[in-house]
Design a protein around this motif. Structure first.
Motif, PDB file in Angstrom:
ATOM      1  N   GLY A 298      10.399  27.630  59.479  1.00  0.00           N
ATOM      2  CA  GLY A 298      10.421  27.912  58.271  1.00  0.00           C
ATOM      3  C   GLY A 298      10.013  26.754  57.463  1.00  0.00           C
ATOM      4  N   PHE A 299      10.434  25.337  57.970  1.00  0.00           N
ATOM      5  CA  PHE A 299      10.460  24.144  57.684  1.00  0.00           C
ATOM      6  C   PHE A 299       9.312  23.596  58.053  1.00  0.00           C
ATOM      7  CE2 PHE A 299      10.133  19.293  58.157  1.00  0.00           C
ATOM      8  CZ  PHE A 299      10.386  18.991  56.727  1.00  0.00           C
ATOM      9  N   PHE A 300       8.707  24.297  58.828  1.00  0.00           N
ATOM     10  CA  PHE A 300       6.944  23.858  59.682  1.00  0.00           C
ATOM     11  C   PHE A 300       5.952  25.137  59.227  1.00  0.00           C
ATOM     12  CE2 PHE A 300       9.827  20.854  62.310  1.00  0.00           C
ATOM     13  CZ  PHE A 300       8.763  19.580  62.312  1.00  0.00           C
ATOM     14  N   ASN A 301       6.228  26.066  59.178  1.00  0.00           N
ATOM     15  CA  ASN A 301       5.235  26.702  58.122  1.00  0.00           C
ATOM     16  C   ASN A 301       5.586  27.686  56.764  1.00  0.00           C
ATOM     17  OD1 ASN A 301       4.198  27.268  60.613  1.00  0.00           O
ATOM     18  ND2 ASN A 301       5.615  28.167  61.795  1.00  0.00           N
ATOM     19  N   LYS A 302       5.614  26.554  55.765  1.00  0.00           N
ATOM     20  CA  LYS A 302       5.528  27.116  54.404  1.00  0.00           C
ATOM     21  C   LYS A 302       6.188  28.494  54.050  1.00  0.00           C
ATOM     22  CE  LYS A 302       7.562  22.758  53.662  1.00  0.00           C
ATOM     23  NZ  LYS A 302       8.843  22.491  54.165  1.00  0.00           N
ATOM     24  N   LYS A 303       4.422  28.966  54.776  1.00  0.00           N
ATOM     25  CA  LYS A 303       4.224  30.762  54.206  1.00  0.00           C
ATOM     26  C   LYS A 303       5.073  31.728  54.512  1.00  0.00           C
ATOM     27  CE  LYS A 303       0.642  33.590  56.281  1.00  0.00           C
ATOM     28  NZ  LYS A 303       0.101  33.851  57.514  1.00  0.00           N
ATOM     29  N   TYR A 304       6.055  31.539  55.773  1.00  0.00           N
ATOM     30  CA  TYR A 304       7.066  31.954  56.533  1.00  0.00           C
ATOM     31  C   TYR A 304       8.485  32.172  55.684  1.00  0.00           C
ATOM     32  CZ  TYR A 304       3.462  34.512  59.506  1.00  0.00           C
ATOM     33  OH  TYR A 304       2.215  34.454  60.170  1.00  0.00           O
ATOM     34  N   SER A 305       8.887  30.932  55.089  1.00  0.00           N
ATOM     35  CA  SER A 305      10.131  30.222  54.586  1.00  0.00           C
ATOM     36  C   SER A 305      10.516  31.322  53.596  1.00  0.00           C
ATOM     37  CB  SER A 305       9.851  28.938  54.738  1.00  0.00           C
ATOM     38  OG  SER A 305      11.159  28.393  53.976  1.00  0.00           O
ATOM     39  N   PHE A 306      11.507  30.969  53.856  1.00  0.00           N
ATOM     40  CA  PHE A 306      12.984  32.100  52.494  1.00  0.00           C
ATOM     41  C   PHE A 306      13.232  30.700  52.205  1.00  0.00           C
ATOM     42  CE2 PHE A 306      11.020  35.619  54.932  1.00  0.00           C
ATOM     43  CZ  PHE A 306      10.392  35.975  53.732  1.00  0.00           C
ATOM     44  N   GLY A 307      12.932  29.395  51.790  1.00  0.00           N
ATOM     45  CA  GLY A 307      14.671  28.990  51.560  1.00  0.00           C
ATOM     46  C   GLY A 307      15.625  28.383  52.515  1.00  0.00           C
ATOM     47  N   PHE A 308      16.516  27.279  52.266  1.00  0.00           N
ATOM     48  CA  PHE A 308      17.123  27.252  53.587  1.00  0.00           C
ATOM     49  C   PHE A 308      18.066  28.217  53.335  1.00  0.00           C
ATOM     50  CE2 PHE A 308      21.431  25.554  54.386  1.00  0.00           C
ATOM     51  CZ  PHE A 308      21.762  25.016  55.898  1.00  0.00           C
ATOM     52  N   ILE A 309      19.143  28.820  52.344  1.00  0.00           N
ATOM     53  CA  ILE A 309      19.988  30.084  52.581  1.00  0.00           C
ATOM     54  C   ILE A 309      19.175  31.130  52.815  1.00  0.00           C
ATOM     55  CG2 ILE A 309      21.141  31.149  50.674  1.00  0.00           C
ATOM     56  CD1 ILE A 309      22.170  29.174  49.086  1.00  0.00           C
ATOM     57  N   GLY A 310      17.751  31.549  52.637  1.00  0.00           N
ATOM     58  CA  GLY A 310      16.958  32.714  53.313  1.00  0.00           C
ATOM     59  C   GLY A 310      16.868  32.493  54.880  1.00  0.00           C
ATOM     60  N   ASN A 311      16.453  31.655  55.165  1.00  0.00           N
ATOM     61  CA  ASN A 311      16.047  31.453  56.915  1.00  0.00           C
ATOM     62  C   ASN A 311      17.676  31.098  57.134  1.00  0.00           C
ATOM     63  OD1 ASN A 311      13.673  30.355  55.882  1.00  0.00           O
ATOM     64  ND2 ASN A 311      13.709  28.931  55.710  1.00  0.00           N
ATOM     65  N   THR A 312      18.510  31.107  56.886  1.00  0.00           N
ATOM     66  CA  THR A 312      19.998  30.598  57.577  1.00  0.00           C
ATOM     67  C   THR A 312      20.147  31.886  57.613  1.00  0.00           C
ATOM     68  OG1 THR A 312      20.011  28.343  56.671  1.00  0.00           O
ATOM     69  CG2 THR A 312      22.119  29.574  57.303  1.00  0.00           C
ATOM     70  N   LEU A 313      20.587  32.535  56.763  1.00  0.00           N
ATOM     71  CA  LEU A 313      20.900  34.277  57.260  1.00  0.00           C
ATOM     72  C   LEU A 313      19.842  35.112  58.229  1.00  0.00           C
ATOM     73  CD1 LEU A 313      21.497  35.465  53.168  1.00  0.00           C
ATOM     74  CD2 LEU A 313      23.558  34.613  55.324  1.00  0.00           C
ATOM     75  N   ILE A 314      18.059  35.043  57.513  1.00  0.00           N
ATOM     76  CA  ILE A 314      17.904  35.462  58.714  1.00  0.00           C
ATOM     77  C   ILE A 314      18.008  35.125  59.945  1.00  0.00           C
ATOM     78  CG2 ILE A 314      15.180  35.185  59.143  1.00  0.00           C
ATOM     79  CD1 ILE A 314      14.344  35.337  56.633  1.00  0.00           C
TER      80      ILE A 314
END
Length: 102
Positions: free
Chosen positions: A22-38
């Motif tokens: 998510g950090f390197f592909n901002k298009k797919y990022s849901f923020g830190f909390i969203g990426n963590t849950l996913i």
């Protein structure tokens, strides 16, 4: 190492993979909390789905020995689970927003 510790390491690897992707592909990022849950759920889902092929945490620790290759395979599947989970949720988000706009 115990099977529980290996499971926790697998989940942590899935979290790191989802957040890194998510950090390197901002298009797919849901923020830190969203990426963590996913990352958590993606990694657990893939390990539980394909772990029965012989690389689940309890197979890694079978007969009180540690199998390095199975652990490496488990880590790779956790990475893949975090990334695929992020891609899947992004796809669902796109589809839902597309229908809402129509």
């Amino acid at each position: 190492m115990t099977g529980t510790l290996i499971s926790l390491i697998s989940i942590l690897i899935g979290i790191i993979a989802a957040n890194t992707f998510g950090f390197f592909n901002k298009k797919y990022s849901f923020g830190f909390i969203g990426n963590t849950l996913i990352g958590v759920f993606g990694s657990i889902f893939l390990i539980k789905s394909f772990g029965r092929l012989g690389f689940d945490p309890w197979s890694i620790m079978q007969n009180e020995t540690f199998n390095n290759w199975l652990f490496l395979l488990n880590c790779l599947v956790s990475i893949l689970g975090g990334v695929i989970g992020l891609l899947f949720v992004n796809y669902l988000n796109y589809k839902i927003n597309k229908k809402a706009a129509n």
